[in-house]
Design a protein around this motif. Sequence first.
Motif, short mmCIF file in Angstrom:
data_model
loop_
_atom_site.label_atom_id
_atom_site.label_comp_id
_atom_site.label_asym_id
_atom_site.label_seq_id
_atom_site.Cartn_x
_atom_site.Cartn_y
_atom_site.Cartn_z
N MET A 185 0.83 -1.20 0.00
CA MET A 185 0.00 0.00 0.00
C MET A 185 0.86 1.24 0.00
N ILE A 186 2.03 1.13 0.68
CA ILE A 186 2.94 2.27 0.67
C ILE A 186 3.42 2.53 -0.75
N SER A 187 3.63 1.43 -1.51
CA SER A 187 4.10 1.63 -2.88
C SER A 187 3.05 2.36 -3.71
N LEU A 188 1.76 2.09 -3.42
CA LEU A 188 0.69 2.80 -4.14
C LEU A 188 0.71 4.29 -3.79
N LEU A 189 0.93 4.56 -2.49
CA LEU A 189 0.99 5.96 -2.06
C LEU A 189 2.17 6.67 -2.73
N ILE A 190 3.33 6.00 -2.73
CA ILE A 190 4.52 6.61 -3.35
C ILE A 190 4.28 6.84 -4.84
N ARG A 191 3.65 5.86 -5.49
CA ARG A 191 3.39 6.01 -6.92
C ARG A 191 2.47 7.22 -7.17
N ASP A 192 1.41 7.33 -6.37
CA ASP A 192 0.46 8.43 -6.58
C ASP A 192 1.11 9.79 -6.36
N LEU A 193 1.95 9.86 -5.30
CA LEU A 193 2.63 11.13 -5.03
C LEU A 193 3.60 11.46 -6.15
N ARG A 194 4.30 10.42 -6.63
CA ARG A 194 5.26 10.63 -7.72
C ARG A 194 4.53 11.11 -8.98
N LEU A 195 3.38 10.48 -9.26
CA LEU A 195 2.59 10.89 -10.43
C LEU A 195 2.14 12.34 -10.29
N ALA A 196 1.71 12.71 -9.07
CA ALA A 196 1.24 14.07 -8.85
C ALA A 196 2.36 15.07 -9.11
N MET A 197 3.57 14.70 -8.68
CA MET A 197 4.69 15.62 -8.87
C MET A 197 5.10 15.71 -10.34
N PHE B 10 6.51 -1.01 -9.40
CA PHE B 10 5.28 -0.74 -8.65
C PHE B 10 4.45 -2.00 -8.53
N TRP B 11 4.22 -2.69 -9.67
CA TRP B 11 3.38 -3.89 -9.60
C TRP B 11 4.07 -5.00 -8.83
N ALA B 12 5.40 -5.08 -8.93
CA ALA B 12 6.13 -6.08 -8.14
C ALA B 12 5.92 -5.82 -6.65
N ASP B 13 5.95 -4.55 -6.24
CA ASP B 13 5.72 -4.22 -4.84
C ASP B 13 4.30 -4.56 -4.41
N VAL B 14 3.33 -4.22 -5.29
CA VAL B 14 1.93 -4.48 -4.95
C VAL B 14 1.69 -5.98 -4.75
N PHE B 15 2.28 -6.78 -5.63
CA PHE B 15 2.08 -8.23 -5.52
C PHE B 15 3.08 -8.90 -4.59
N GLY B 16 3.98 -8.09 -4.01
CA GLY B 16 4.91 -8.63 -3.03
C GLY B 16 5.94 -9.56 -3.61
N THR B 17 6.36 -9.35 -4.86
CA THR B 17 7.41 -10.19 -5.45
C THR B 17 8.68 -9.36 -5.60
N LYS B 18 9.78 -10.07 -5.78
CA LYS B 18 11.07 -9.38 -5.86
C LYS B 18 11.62 -9.48 -7.28
N GLY B 19 12.15 -8.40 -7.76
CA GLY B 19 12.93 -8.45 -8.98
C GLY B 19 12.10 -8.38 -10.25
N ILE B 20 12.53 -7.53 -11.16
CA ILE B 20 11.81 -7.38 -12.41
C ILE B 20 12.67 -7.83 -13.58
N GLN B 21 13.89 -8.35 -13.25
CA GLN B 21 14.84 -8.67 -14.32
C GLN B 21 14.27 -9.73 -15.26
N GLN B 22 13.67 -10.76 -14.66
CA GLN B 22 13.12 -11.85 -15.47
C GLN B 22 12.06 -11.33 -16.43
N ALA B 23 11.24 -10.39 -15.93
CA ALA B 23 10.19 -9.82 -16.78
C ALA B 23 10.79 -8.99 -17.91
N LEU B 24 11.85 -8.22 -17.59
CA LEU B 24 12.51 -7.42 -18.62
C LEU B 24 13.11 -8.33 -19.70
#
Lengths: 218, 245, 208
Positions: free
Chosen positions: A1-13, C87-101
């Motif tokens: 959820m923090i990542s969503l907040l950071i993303r939204d703030l970053r987008l706003a900036m 961002f999506w990696a953080d939301v889904f709680g996974t590590k690393g985007i290298q494989q996806a890249l």
Amino acid sequence: MISLLIRDLRLAMRAGGGFGLGLSFFLIVTVLVPFGVGPESALLAKIAPGILWLGALLACLLSLDRIFALDWEDGSLDLLATSPLPMEGVVTVKALAHWLTTGLPLCLASPVFGLLLSLPEQGYKWLIVSLVLGTPALSVIGTFGAALTVGLKRGGLLLSLLVLPLYVPTLIFGAEVARRGAEGLTTTTPVLMLAGISAGTIALLPFASALVLRVNLR
Amino acid sequence: MNMNALWEYANPVKFSRTVSLVLPWVSVLALVSLVGGLIWGFFFTPDDFRQGSTVKIIFIHVPSAMMAISAWFMMLVTSLIWLIRRHHVSALAAKAAAPIGIVMTLIALATGAIWGQPMWGTWWAWDPRLTSFLILFLFYLGYVALWEAIDNPDTAADLTSVLCIVGSVFAFLSRYAVNFWNQGLHQGASLSLDKEENVADVFSTPLYVCIAGFILLFVALVFLRTRTEIHKRRTKALLARERLG
Amino acid sequence: MTLTVKDLTISRGGIPVLEGLNFSLEPGHALILRGPNGVGKTTLLRTVAGLQPPVEGEVQAAPESFAYAAHSDGLKATLSVSENLHFWADVFGTKGIQQALDGFDLNGLVDRPAGALSAGQKRRLGLARLLVTGRPVWILDEPTVSLDVASVELFANAVRAHLAEGGSALIATHIDLGLDAEVLDVGPFRAKPKSGTGGFDGLDESFL
């Protein structure tokens, strides 16, 4: 959820004007009022708390439709809905991001605007207290309105029509705190009511917002 | 009557048929009690010793104000029923009641202004009761506008129901806030069970008849409009299926 | 982690579009949905993904097992490729985007803002998101739109790798991906109007 907040703030900036737009609007309202009612400082001092609260409320309203609109258009909301984040969390983070980009700058800048409207010296403390207590409620209620109207073509105007009546109690108690503070009266009751409204909306309204957002996504 | 029998009216066809059966009777009763109550009130009651004949507007003002609030309350109940039990008729009844509530609110505000002018010397004052009714009017407007804005009927029913519930809480808060904000000039409630100082008996009996008339009128209009909504809904569904082929 | 769909009826705008759907999807398998435009493939995928409730029947699957990708990719134009994926990696709680890249050949575009990508590159980024979700069941709605031949091959390889790891995929598409997959034509499941007066008895509330 923090990542969503950071993303939204970053987008706003990055979008530019994310922080500044509401603040500029607040400034313009404050500047226009003396043109409308005349430059007498006694009159301005009397109406300053109400004008500042109205300006803050309208500045909040201005940015509400952007809370969900962009995430709706690019499909992010669908993806968030299928993500591990609970919808209640998503709407709370959205409201928090809105408050950080709109409400908080207004609270911080309000003394300057108070100065422009010759707010009496004893009023500054209570003006800031009332805005700090009240603007979170404005953001949370606004997020509910934005969730109701997301995806509607003429959503902007409807959003105002739905949200403004819901703002009435917050406005009354918030402006009352600022007014009594400026007149040197006791402010205990309205402060408690304002804090109660904020606490209640923050605790309960996200459930309603999440519910209507899920309905709008299906 | 057991509960299952009551819920059977959630079937749109059963509801429509029953409405067609009772609607003429309710309408006639509403007409009789309204005309009777108003004639009685206007021509067969004495003038008030302070307010003169202006007091007679009470026979429209009080019932319409009561119905303005009752209509919203009915919408709250039917919205809850829709959200919990998913009966379409319930949601459509809420939709049907809203415009009637708007008109009742407007009548209450207009008659209040006409009454207030000779009494208080002003058409409008930011008195708590008057202000609360104005806010209620705004809530009605938002509710109706949301119904109009959404195409999918089930989505519209869900969203307006949640708005109605949230709006009720905030309307209640507003009432309290407005009381706090300004103590007003409006006299106390004209009718209440726990008060000594009720309106005089000569006025109260025709007033009760008028209130009964307004309630019956409201019921008749809600029945009629709900039936229309059901027919509109069915037409829309049939047309949509036609397009699908 | 089997996905099972039982007697599913789905509706769009309150009108039933598909009914009586039954299928199951085992780990390591893919199922391709076919059918004419407007028949309800997107609605079916959204229902399976849990975005809308079914009218009848049920979707059985382990909780939080779906990764959904539709026509729009959920990309933020002002964020870079790596920021979008992180961002999506953080939301889904996974590590690393290298494989996806690597999987979608995005290494050269890491710092490019998503708004500056071509349509095909955006699509690749949107599909690369699937790899950072770590979810076993992919639900894909026309995934190959605006992809060139080479990119379609990249995508098909990514799906094969996903299946080989025990994942599964439910895909609505019109082109041949060269996958070893079952095909389900949803056309025959089109919802039929109810007979007679439309069941107006008892507590039935259908408006049709």
